[in-house]
Scaffold this motif. Structure first.
Motif, PDB file in Angstrom:
ATOM      1  N   THR A 307       0.822  -1.239  -0.020  1.00 14.02           N
ATOM      2  CA  THR A 307       0.057   0.013  -0.076  1.00 14.02           C
ATOM      3  C   THR A 307       0.845   1.078  -0.253  1.00 14.02           C
ATOM      4  O   THR A 307       2.026   1.275   0.406  1.00 14.02           O
ATOM      5  N   ASP A 309       0.699   3.742   2.049  1.00 13.50           N
ATOM      6  CA  ASP A 309       0.961   3.966   3.566  1.00 13.50           C
ATOM      7  C   ASP A 309       2.274   3.131   3.775  1.00 13.50           C
ATOM      8  O   ASP A 309       3.328   3.640   4.558  1.00 13.50           O
ATOM      9  N   LYS A 330      -5.822   9.390  -2.794  1.00 15.60           N
ATOM     10  CA  LYS A 330      -5.178   8.843  -1.657  1.00 15.60           C
ATOM     11  C   LYS A 330      -5.262   7.321  -1.551  1.00 15.60           C
ATOM     12  O   LYS A 330      -6.156   6.844  -1.902  1.00 15.60           O
ATOM     13  N   GLY A 331      -4.119   6.649  -1.527  1.00 24.57           N
ATOM     14  CA  GLY A 331      -3.882   5.263  -1.442  1.00 24.57           C
ATOM     15  C   GLY A 331      -3.714   4.596  -2.762  1.00 24.57           C
ATOM     16  O   GLY A 331      -3.611   3.419  -2.942  1.00 24.57           O
ATOM     17  N   LYS A 332      -3.752   5.333  -3.948  1.00 25.51           N
ATOM     18  CA  LYS A 332      -3.906   5.035  -5.334  1.00 25.51           C
ATOM     19  C   LYS A 332      -2.245   5.400  -5.986  1.00 25.51           C
ATOM     20  O   LYS A 332      -1.997   4.597  -7.036  1.00 25.51           O
TER      21      LYS A 332
END
Length: 364
Positions: A307, A309, A330-332
């Motif tokens: 991920t 993060d 966010k997260g992509k």
């Protein structure tokens, strides 16, 4: 715990500030209405004109790039109709700002998708009473460089003002304010110029002066800046330590040479893109024939197996800070900045650490 003085940040701003500039911040305060400040402001202004490739008036405001964006819009628009183009977070900010001062006509794309010139022309021809077009040149939220010269040409063809956010391109990319026909261009201190955050500069054309509104916001009144510039001052108290830092940062730009600096930014970005492709990862933006990958920040789709993060946390443990995506990205995606005074060795360190993290996860 990582020593902050040893941490390497490759963000889309702020950028690492070299010791020479940090030392400048600690200089004793001076009279901002005195001769020393006047001399410094003249140096800063002349350097910015060279970097922006403009003969227009240039002013430094004590505020971030968003302050410059709002200064541009609020001095030109008061109930007027303005086209604001967006394919990322900062284009959306232009839409937000424009909507607070006038009748904004948004031309919105999915973040990371290229702007189509035919769409711009269609809106301009449909909306007969437009006054201006506002656009971000280099959209760091998704790593894409937009066709500012072509949009500026459309604006001139229809006698519209053109406002360009060059916050993350001026000083690191080949930006030609006068040649392109930009009426107000904005640059931020903490991006390609390599200074700390907190200052912005605007270049203002004669066409823009002729069409300014009455009674703009007090603190961002560009006529007040023009009046004070004649005395070698700013209309309001400047952020002196940041002016010291900007003066030193611009001296470094001049010593390196603008063309050499632009080539270095291109080289660092190509190093990142080459590594991403070699690892089998995918760059984020979707380009057409008039857009390009940014040379100041690279946006990469996060691969399966890790991920964003986790990736950021694991490289952070090695003393390196990179960026994730913003809002719905966010997260992509993750983003690697290559602007300011970063050198090849810095990028090599980051790429080495990234590769090891991805290898350990079986991603590459």
């Amino acid at each position: 715990m990582i020593d902050l003085e040893d941490e390497l940040i490759l963000l889309p701003g702020p950028v690492p500030v070299v010791p020479r500039i940090l030392r400048a911040i600690s200089r004793p305060m001076i009279n901002h209405r005195g001769e020393k400040f006047k001399e410094m402001l003249e140096r800063i202004t002349q350097a910015l004109k060279e970097i922006m490739r403009t003969e227009n008036d240039v002013f430094v405001l004590s505020g971030s790039g968003s302050c410059g964006m709002e200064a541009a819009i609020s001095n030109l628009i008061k109930g007027d109709k303005i086209l604001a183009i967006s394919n990322g977070k900062f284009g959306d900010r232009f839409i937000d700002i424009a909507g607070r001062y006038g009748d904004v006509i948004p031309l919105e794309y999915e973040w990371g998708r290229s702007i189509e010139l035919e769409d711009v022309r269609e809106v301009v021809e449909r909306e007969k009473d437009l006054k201006a077009i506002a656009m971000v040149h280099n959209e760091t939220s998704c790593g894409i460089t937009n066709p500012a010269p072509q949009v500026a040409a459309i604006a001139r063809e229809y006698d519209l003002l053109f406002v360009m956010d060059g916050i993350t391109s001026i000083g690191g990319m080949d930006v030609r304010v006068d040649e392109w026909g930009v009426d107000i261009a904005i640059v931020g201190s903490q991006k390609c110029l390599g200074a700390p955050p907190g200052l912005c500069a605007v270049a203002v054309s004669e066409r823009a002066w002729d069409r300014m509104v009455e009674s703009p916001p007090l603190y961002m009144d560009l006529r007040a800046y023009r009046k004070s510039a004649g005395k070698g001052q700013t209309p309001y108290t400047p952020a002196l330590p940041l002016f010291f830092a900007l003066d030193e940062a611009l001296a470094i730009v001049m010593e390196e040479g603008l063309d050499a600096r632009i080539r270095r930014h291109m080289h660092l970005a190509s190093m990142v893109r080459d590594a991403i492709r070699r690892w089998g990862l995918e760059l984020f933006p979707r380009l057409n024939e008039v857009s390009s990958y940014s040379n100041t920040v690279t946006a990469i789709k996060i691969p399966e197996g890790i991920t964003v993060d986790e990736l950021r946390r694991e490289v952070k443990q090695k003393g390196i800070t990179i960026a994730g995506g913003q809002e719905h990205l966010k997260g992509k995606i993750f983003r690697i900045g290559t602007m300011g005074n970063l050198q090849e060795k810095d990028v090599l360190v980051v790429l080495t650490v990234l590769e090891r993290v991805l290898e350990a996860r079986g991603v590459v």
